[in-house]
Design an enzyme around this catalytic site. Structure first.
Site, PDB file in Angstrom:
ATOM      1  N   LYS A 109       0.470  -1.317   0.239  1.00 48.37           N
ATOM      2  CA  LYS A 109       0.009   0.223   0.224  1.00 48.37           C
ATOM      3  C   LYS A 109       0.481   0.780   0.208  1.00 48.37           C
ATOM      4  O   LYS A 109       2.173   1.103   0.161  1.00 48.37           O
ATOM      5  CB  LYS A 109      -1.013   0.011   1.059  1.00 48.37           C
ATOM      6  CG  LYS A 109      -2.200   1.386   1.237  1.00 48.37           C
ATOM      7  CD  LYS A 109      -2.688   0.458   2.705  1.00 48.37           C
ATOM      8  CE  LYS A 109      -3.852   1.762   2.588  1.00 48.37           C
ATOM      9  NZ  LYS A 109      -4.889   1.906   3.504  1.00 48.37           N
ATOM     10  N   SER A 155      -9.504   1.906   3.516  1.00 45.44           N
ATOM     11  CA  SER A 155      -8.951   3.003   2.143  1.00 45.44           C
ATOM     12  C   SER A 155      -7.902   2.025   1.626  1.00 45.44           C
ATOM     13  O   SER A 155      -7.121   2.309   0.600  1.00 45.44           O
ATOM     14  CB  SER A 155      -7.466   3.688   2.916  1.00 45.44           C
ATOM     15  OG  SER A 155      -6.656   2.648   3.771  1.00 45.44           O
ATOM     16  N   SER A 189      -9.554  -0.491   6.810  1.00 44.99           N
ATOM     17  CA  SER A 189      -8.988  -0.411   5.892  1.00 44.99           C
ATOM     18  C   SER A 189      -9.032  -2.020   5.253  1.00 44.99           C
ATOM     19  O   SER A 189      -8.349  -1.345   3.959  1.00 44.99           O
ATOM     20  CB  SER A 189      -7.768   1.087   5.499  1.00 44.99           C
ATOM     21  OG  SER A 189      -9.223   2.127   6.170  1.00 44.99           O
TER      22      SER A 189
HETATM   23  N1  GLN Z   1     -13.161   4.193   6.300  1.00 43.74           N
HETATM   24  C1  GLN Z   1     -12.558   4.800   7.608  1.00 43.74           C
HETATM   25  C2  GLN Z   1     -12.229   6.326   7.427  1.00 43.74           C
HETATM   26  O1  GLN Z   1     -13.086   6.514   6.247  1.00 43.74           O
HETATM   27  C3  GLN Z   1     -11.455   3.610   7.612  1.00 43.74           C
HETATM   28  C4  GLN Z   1      -9.954   4.086   7.017  1.00 43.74           C
HETATM   29  C5  GLN Z   1      -8.778   3.377   7.305  1.00 43.74           C
HETATM   30  O2  GLN Z   1      -9.420   2.117   8.208  1.00 43.74           O
HETATM   31  N2  GLN Z   1      -7.961   3.916   7.156  1.00 43.74           N
HETATM   32  O3  GLN Z   1     -11.415   6.721   7.820  1.00 43.74           O
END
Ligand code: GLN
Length: 446
Positions: free
Chosen positions: A52, A127, A151
């Site tokens: 990532k 994400s 995420s």
């Molecule tokens: N979707 C969540 C957010 O927007 C989690 C994101 C994540 O775990 N990096 O913060």
């Protein structure tokens, strides 16, 4: 091989932000040399992997899917990246994500959205959407993602693969660009549970370079995959199976519980009474931490500097307003507000207190049960564009992953069928540092 597959599917999936064939070729040559010089071949030898794009890679561009870092070439490797190099894997490239890991669909990438390999009209989740899509599409053997509020697990569910968020502190965060430091955790995205165990084995462990790294012995995760779940006590939170969950998803979870029952496990309904406050708590805490962490992006130390400034203050101001995308700005503003004097007690402090209550909910259930099971997300993947103008609806996709993050405990998402030809994920949640049980249950079920 990986590159042949990438050539076939990448124009449709668009999982990568940076592909570096030359870098991968050199790594492969090095591995060959190691073999000829008599070095042993490890379990992960030669496997093509993706990282990532919020984990720094020496000499390989790391953007966090932000325009701000479009020119950032790190001079060192994140601990997880060096560990995977030692494990003889070959990094193929850097994977798309929501900008600075803020989002749940990959639509917040400043470069391009990634598409769900099962149906390219749909989001891959986020994400770590690029990380999940690249594995699901067979472009890499496995990948690393990061999970702050879901995420790793949510994109794994949407893409029909296995995603593990380890206990906070089990995997070093050194070299992971910080979003919300008290929640961020790196973990594996893989095709199956066995691979997840191999990968966790390779990346877990104490690291003096991360002050929150846990000083614990790492068990042998592979030997946990016995297939035996006889007598296992499963708690199923009623809050995860009630309002808001797609009935077809609930059906898949119930079918999965039947399978586990068939293997000798027993399940009962339990309650995590403070779940309803988790999303609000998370967005206060995560945004507050983000506002502080992202202060380092000032146009001077890293990344792109605005050309339009006449003095120092303008330079900060313009670099940040030109460099960050709308979701990142929204969170920085929310977090700055929540931390400001006069509001700190009402928002940040309150959220910390509720976080403790949420953690205690889990502690109480774990007094009687070995694991907790529910859906990973309330619905399967949604269409690209469907929720992008509605941040609040988007935030609710993480309603079942966020409480786990706030409690710092581990959870794995494992595929449990399809709804409307899109994959659904089963979330298995465990006690702190009990990844072995998670892997055992997920493996028995798979
Ligand atoms: N979707 C969540 C957010 O927007 C989690 C994101 C994540 O775990 N990096 O913060």
């Amino acid at each position: 091989q990986s590159y042949t597959r990438i050539g076939q599917v990448e124009s449709k999936v668009r999982a990568f932000l940076t592909l570096d064939e030359e870098n991968a070729r050199q790594a492969a040559v090095k591995l060959d040399e190691q073999l000829t010089s008599g070095q042993a071949r490890g379990d992960l030898f030669g496997l093509p992997i993706g990282i990532k794009d919020n984990m720094v890679t020496e000499g390989l561009r790391t953007t966090c899917a932000s325009k701000f870092l479009s020119n950032y070439n790190p001079i060192y490797d994140a601990t997880v990246v060096s560990k995977l190099k030692e494990a003889q894997t070959v990094t193929i490239g850097k994977l798309n994500m929501d900008e600075f890991a803020m989002g749940g669909s990959n639509e917040n990438s400043a470069y391009h959205p990634t598409h769900n390999p099962w149906n390219t009209d749909y989001v891959p989740g986020g994400s770590s959407g690029g990380s999940a899509a690249a594995v699901a599409a067979g472009e890499v053997y496995f990948s690393l993602g990061s999970d702050t509020g879901g995420s790793i697990r949510q994109p794994a569910a949407y893409c029909g693969i296995v995603g593990l968020k380890p206990t906070y502190g089990l995997v070093s965060r050194y070299g992971l660009v910080a979003f919300a430091s008290s929640l961020d955790q790196i973990g594996p995205l893989t095709k199956n549970v066995e691979d997840s165990a191999y990968l966790l084995q390779a990346i877990a462990g104490y690291d003096a370079k991360d002050s929150t790294s846990a000083k614990v012995d790492i068990p042998d995760y592979l030997s946990a995959l016995t297939g035996d779940v006889k007598g296992l006590r499963i708690g199923v939170p009623k809050e995860y199976m009630g309002n808001g969950i797609d009935p077809a998803v609930k059906e898949k979870v119930l079918e999965a519980l039947k399978v586990l029952e068939g293997l000798g496990a027993v399940w009962e309904e339990v309650s995590l009474p403070h779940s309803e406050y988790a999303v609000a708590t998370y967005y206060l805490l995560a945004s507050s931490e983000a506002s502080s962490n992202l202060a380092r992006f000032d146009g001077i130390r890293y990344g792109v500097r605005s050309d339009n400034a006449n003095n120092l203050l303008d330079l900060y101001h313009l670099s940040r307003s030109e460099g960050f995308g709308p979701e990142v700005k929204r969170r920085i503003m929310l977090g700055t507000y929540a931390l400001s004097s006069g509001y700190y007690d009402a928002y940040y402090l309150k959220a910390q207190q509720v976080r403790t209550l949420i953690k205690q909910d889990f502690d109480q259930v774990f007094e009687k049960y070995d694991i907790i099971i529910g859906p990973t997300a309330p619905t399967p993947a949604f269409k690209i564009g469907e929720q992008s103008n509605d941040p609040l609806t988007m935030y609710l996709n993480d309603i079942m992953t966020i409480p786990v993050s706030l409690a710092g405990i581990p959870a794995i998402s494992v595929p449990c069928g399809f709804v409307n030809e899109l994959p659904v994920g089963l979330q298995v949640i465990g006690k702190a540092l009990d990844e072995a049980t998670l892997l055992r249950v997920a493996h028995a079920f798979e």
